[in-house]
Design an enzyme around this catalytic site. Sequence first.
Site, PDB file in Angstrom:
ATOM      1  CG  ASN A  93      42.115  32.527  31.316  1.00 36.84           C
ATOM      2  OD1 ASN A  93      41.879  33.727  31.262  1.00 36.84           O
ATOM      3  ND2 ASN A  93      41.147  31.618  31.357  1.00 36.84           N
ATOM      4  CE1 TYR A 159      39.639  38.896  40.215  1.00 36.49           C
ATOM      5  CE2 TYR A 159      39.982  41.236  39.782  1.00 36.49           C
ATOM      6  CZ  TYR A 159      39.814  39.943  39.320  1.00 36.49           C
ATOM      7  OH  TYR A 159      39.820  39.697  37.968  1.00 36.49           O
ATOM      8  CE  LYS A 163      42.964  38.321  38.258  1.00 35.03           C
ATOM      9  NZ  LYS A 163      43.349  37.206  37.357  1.00 35.03           N
ATOM     10  CB  ILE A 192      36.558  40.848  28.797  1.00 36.32           C
ATOM     11  CG1 ILE A 192      37.885  41.616  28.852  1.00 36.32           C
ATOM     12  CG2 ILE A 192      36.476  39.984  27.532  1.00 36.32           C
ATOM     13  CD1 ILE A 192      38.147  42.538  27.684  1.00 36.32           C
ATOM     14  CB  THR A 194      33.582  36.516  30.238  1.00 33.10           C
ATOM     15  OG1 THR A 194      33.604  37.247  31.469  1.00 33.10           O
ATOM     16  CG2 THR A 194      34.782  36.909  29.385  1.00 33.10           C
TER      17      THR A 194
END
Length: 252
Positions: A93, A159, A163, A192, A194
């Site tokens: 993760n 990025y 990914k 999400i 976070t």
Amino acid sequence: MSNYPELEDKVVIVTGSGSGMGRDACMALAAAGARIVLGNRNRAAGEAVAAAIAATGGTAVFQPTDVSKPADCAALVQRALDAFGRLDGAFNNAGLQREFCDIHETPDADISDVIDINLKGVLYMMKYEAAAMLKTGGGAIVNNSSIFGLKAMPHLAYYVAAKHGVLGATRAAALDYAQQGIRVNAVCPGPIKTASYDRVTGGDDHMYDDGVPMHRIGQPREVSDAVLWLLSGRSSYVTGSFISVDGGMCAA
């Protein structure tokens, strides 16, 4: 009673375990009875999650880990073997994102750090995890990609590249071990809630609502639910695949 009794006593590594999706996955796995091996760069954050698991009656050990360093990845897997004698699962993760900017303005250090952690870190972890799993009859690996492993976004080429690479590595590794008892899959989260999300949005939970068909952001537990399913025997015929946890963004 756990929703995943088949995860009882399984030994699972989680990287980037100190906060966000990693922390939630650790807590959910511990609640299912798994024994957790936490890897995190921030020692205090990782140890705090291990303590939280212990406080609920779970079992966890912590190993300081920078996944951009192969030696750290090897040491994390070895910690699992030393503590519990085996490795059954992993949620790779750990990841980070830096500033939004066009590629010609992206600092070299940002490109290097994101590729080193988000992509090379997954490759290093899979290398050592697979080696350990082959010795004890197999296991399941889940890599954390992103919706930007499936689609592009402006100002984030470095990025997006990392990914996309995670999904390519996931598929290739799944083929490597398809007949050797190791399943390799990925999750592709959208926005999400976070600490990382809050840094980007300034804490605005509705900034991306118009871009999400479900018109809301997700919660870490919604990612953890997908991770636990992929780590469990309930997904026994699933490998080289991914689950988009994105409120429909990739369907739009």
